[in-house]
Scaffold this motif. Sequence first.
Motif, mmCIF file in Angstrom:
data_model
loop_
_atom_site.group_PDB
_atom_site.id
_atom_site.type_symbol
_atom_site.label_atom_id
_atom_site.label_comp_id
_atom_site.label_asym_id
_atom_site.label_seq_id
_atom_site.Cartn_x
_atom_site.Cartn_y
_atom_site.Cartn_z
ATOM 1 N N THR A 135 134.933 -6.153 -28.988
ATOM 2 C CA THR A 135 134.323 -7.351 -29.004
ATOM 3 C C THR A 135 133.211 -6.731 -28.905
ATOM 4 N N ASP A 136 132.723 -5.979 -27.838
ATOM 5 C CA ASP A 136 131.571 -6.295 -27.212
ATOM 6 C C ASP A 136 131.010 -4.247 -28.418
ATOM 7 N N ALA A 137 131.765 -4.403 -29.591
ATOM 8 C CA ALA A 137 131.409 -2.932 -30.453
ATOM 9 C C ALA A 137 130.881 -3.707 -31.346
ATOM 10 N N LEU A 138 131.522 -4.785 -32.164
ATOM 11 C CA LEU A 138 131.163 -5.368 -33.222
ATOM 12 C C LEU A 138 129.655 -6.216 -33.330
ATOM 13 N N THR A 139 128.891 -6.387 -34.229
ATOM 14 C CA THR A 139 127.479 -6.921 -34.192
ATOM 15 C C THR A 139 127.343 -7.963 -34.627
ATOM 16 N N PHE A 140 127.986 -9.195 -34.243
ATOM 17 C CA PHE A 140 128.190 -11.347 -34.511
ATOM 18 C C PHE A 140 127.174 -11.332 -35.765
ATOM 19 N N VAL A 141 127.289 -11.596 -36.706
ATOM 20 C CA VAL A 141 126.300 -12.462 -37.680
ATOM 21 C C VAL A 141 126.512 -13.692 -37.930
ATOM 22 N N ASP A 142 125.811 -14.093 -38.758
ATOM 23 C CA ASP A 142 125.978 -15.916 -39.003
ATOM 24 C C ASP A 142 125.241 -15.687 -39.820
ATOM 25 N N PHE A 143 125.899 -15.359 -40.495
ATOM 26 C CA PHE A 143 126.220 -15.350 -42.701
ATOM 27 C C PHE A 143 126.964 -14.779 -42.961
ATOM 28 N N VAL A 144 127.261 -14.342 -44.249
ATOM 29 C CA VAL A 144 128.424 -13.991 -45.014
ATOM 30 C C VAL A 144 127.679 -13.229 -45.944
ATOM 31 N N PRO A 145 127.988 -11.857 -46.007
ATOM 32 C CA PRO A 145 127.461 -10.525 -46.213
ATOM 33 C C PRO A 145 127.695 -10.495 -47.747
ATOM 34 N N GLU A 146 126.973 -9.814 -48.627
ATOM 35 C CA GLU A 146 127.339 -9.680 -49.813
ATOM 36 C C GLU A 146 128.550 -8.915 -50.218
ATOM 37 N N ARG A 147 128.399 -7.541 -49.294
ATOM 38 C CA ARG A 147 129.291 -6.722 -49.632
ATOM 39 C C ARG A 147 129.748 -6.462 -47.925
ATOM 40 N N PRO A 148 130.816 -6.837 -47.520
ATOM 41 C CA PRO A 148 131.483 -6.893 -46.826
ATOM 42 C C PRO A 148 131.687 -5.801 -46.004
ATOM 43 N N TYR A 149 132.851 -5.192 -47.297
ATOM 44 C CA TYR A 149 133.990 -3.708 -47.194
ATOM 45 C C TYR A 149 133.974 -2.663 -47.978
ATOM 46 N N LEU A 150 134.084 -1.503 -47.083
ATOM 47 C CA LEU A 150 133.675 -0.369 -48.595
ATOM 48 C C LEU A 150 134.746 -0.442 -49.374
ATOM 49 N N LEU A 151 134.251 -0.373 -50.816
ATOM 50 C CA LEU A 151 135.753 -0.720 -51.597
ATOM 51 C C LEU A 151 135.846 0.831 -52.243
ATOM 52 N N LYS A 152 136.288 1.941 -51.891
ATOM 53 C CA LYS A 152 136.767 2.972 -52.000
ATOM 54 C C LYS A 152 137.530 3.993 -52.019
ATOM 55 N N GLN A 153 137.574 4.094 -53.826
ATOM 56 C CA GLN A 153 138.687 5.369 -53.614
ATOM 57 C C GLN A 153 138.331 6.676 -54.110
ATOM 58 N N LEU A 154 139.090 7.630 -53.332
ATOM 59 C CA LEU A 154 139.361 8.859 -53.424
ATOM 60 C C LEU A 154 140.035 9.329 -54.167
ATOM 61 N N THR A 155 139.652 11.052 -54.799
ATOM 62 C CA THR A 155 140.842 11.295 -55.575
ATOM 63 C C THR A 155 140.760 12.706 -54.946
ATOM 64 N N VAL A 156 142.122 13.317 -54.852
ATOM 65 C CA VAL A 156 141.841 14.563 -53.940
ATOM 66 C C VAL A 156 142.716 15.672 -54.748
ATOM 67 N N ALA A 157 142.683 16.733 -55.032
ATOM 68 C CA ALA A 157 142.833 17.842 -56.509
ATOM 69 C C ALA A 157 142.855 18.575 -55.202
ATOM 70 N N TYR A 158 144.335 19.510 -55.612
ATOM 71 C CA TYR A 158 145.426 20.691 -55.023
ATOM 72 C C TYR A 158 145.590 21.505 -56.470
ATOM 73 N N THR A 159 144.991 22.710 -55.604
ATOM 74 C CA THR A 159 144.852 23.618 -57.012
ATOM 75 C C THR A 159 145.958 25.363 -55.873
ATOM 76 N N LEU A 160 146.768 25.820 -56.816
ATOM 77 C CA LEU A 160 147.531 26.663 -56.477
ATOM 78 C C LEU A 160 146.746 28.046 -56.378
ATOM 79 N N PRO A 161 146.397 28.586 -55.505
ATOM 80 C CA PRO A 161 146.410 29.855 -55.056
ATOM 81 C C PRO A 161 146.215 31.012 -56.714
ATOM 82 N N ALA A 162 145.304 31.700 -57.465
ATOM 83 C CA ALA A 162 145.529 32.447 -58.813
ATOM 84 C C ALA A 162 146.265 33.454 -58.390
ATOM 85 N N GLY A 163 146.924 33.999 -59.370
ATOM 86 C CA GLY A 163 148.031 34.906 -59.400
ATOM 87 C C GLY A 163 149.443 34.425 -58.374
#
Length: 220
Positions: A87-115
């Motif tokens: 609780t002491d780490a949070l910053t409480f606000v009195d409004f509904v944020p327009e963008r509350p959550y970070l909606l993010k996707q990551l694409t991870v690529a794995y490449t086999l070494p050449a040869g």
Amino acid sequence: MKVLLALLMLFFSPLPARVTAHALDRRYAAAADGNVWFYEAESEESKLFLIPETYYVCVLYAGETYSAVEYLINEAPYKKIVGYCRTDALTFVDFVPERPYLLKQLTVAYTLPAGSGLGDEFSTVERTFVYYGTRYEKGQLYLYVLSEGKFGYIPAEEEPPFERNNDVLAPVGPSDEVVPSSEAGTLSAAEIVIICLVCAAAVVCAVFVIRGGRKEPPAG
């Protein structure tokens, strides 16, 4: 008849006040810096990830030490999770944020070494994850992610870039008491002018009273 009335009272009696308060008293709190942990349980040993800086959790219940919170939404491919924050780490606000959550996707690529001599059919493999937050373990950066309905960690060389929110205001406590800012003790120019006018009016009244007190009564 008495038995029927008792059953009706049982089924239609109001919910306990505490449950109702938890259901209705939802508000948002921000991770104003990058040091707000999301916990699986109410203990320091259950840390999962650091919430992305300037983004929010929905507070289900604000406790003295830990608050029950929700993060993210149930809209594919995203999935809401329920846990805890200090609780002491949070910053409480009195409004509904327009963008509350970070909606993010990551694409991870794995490449086999050449040869490698193992063929080229799957030399590069890509997989997409929903990103929740980060944590460091023994100097290694890990990202807490979701893929195909399962949560877990993937190693990373650096934190993924993301846009910060700019709507985090001064903190408001869980009991709606506004925490004064560091400038709360200073006065604006307008306030100083008003105070001077009030003081001047008080001096005028004082002089008037003193002069009035010195005036001799008319002779009879």
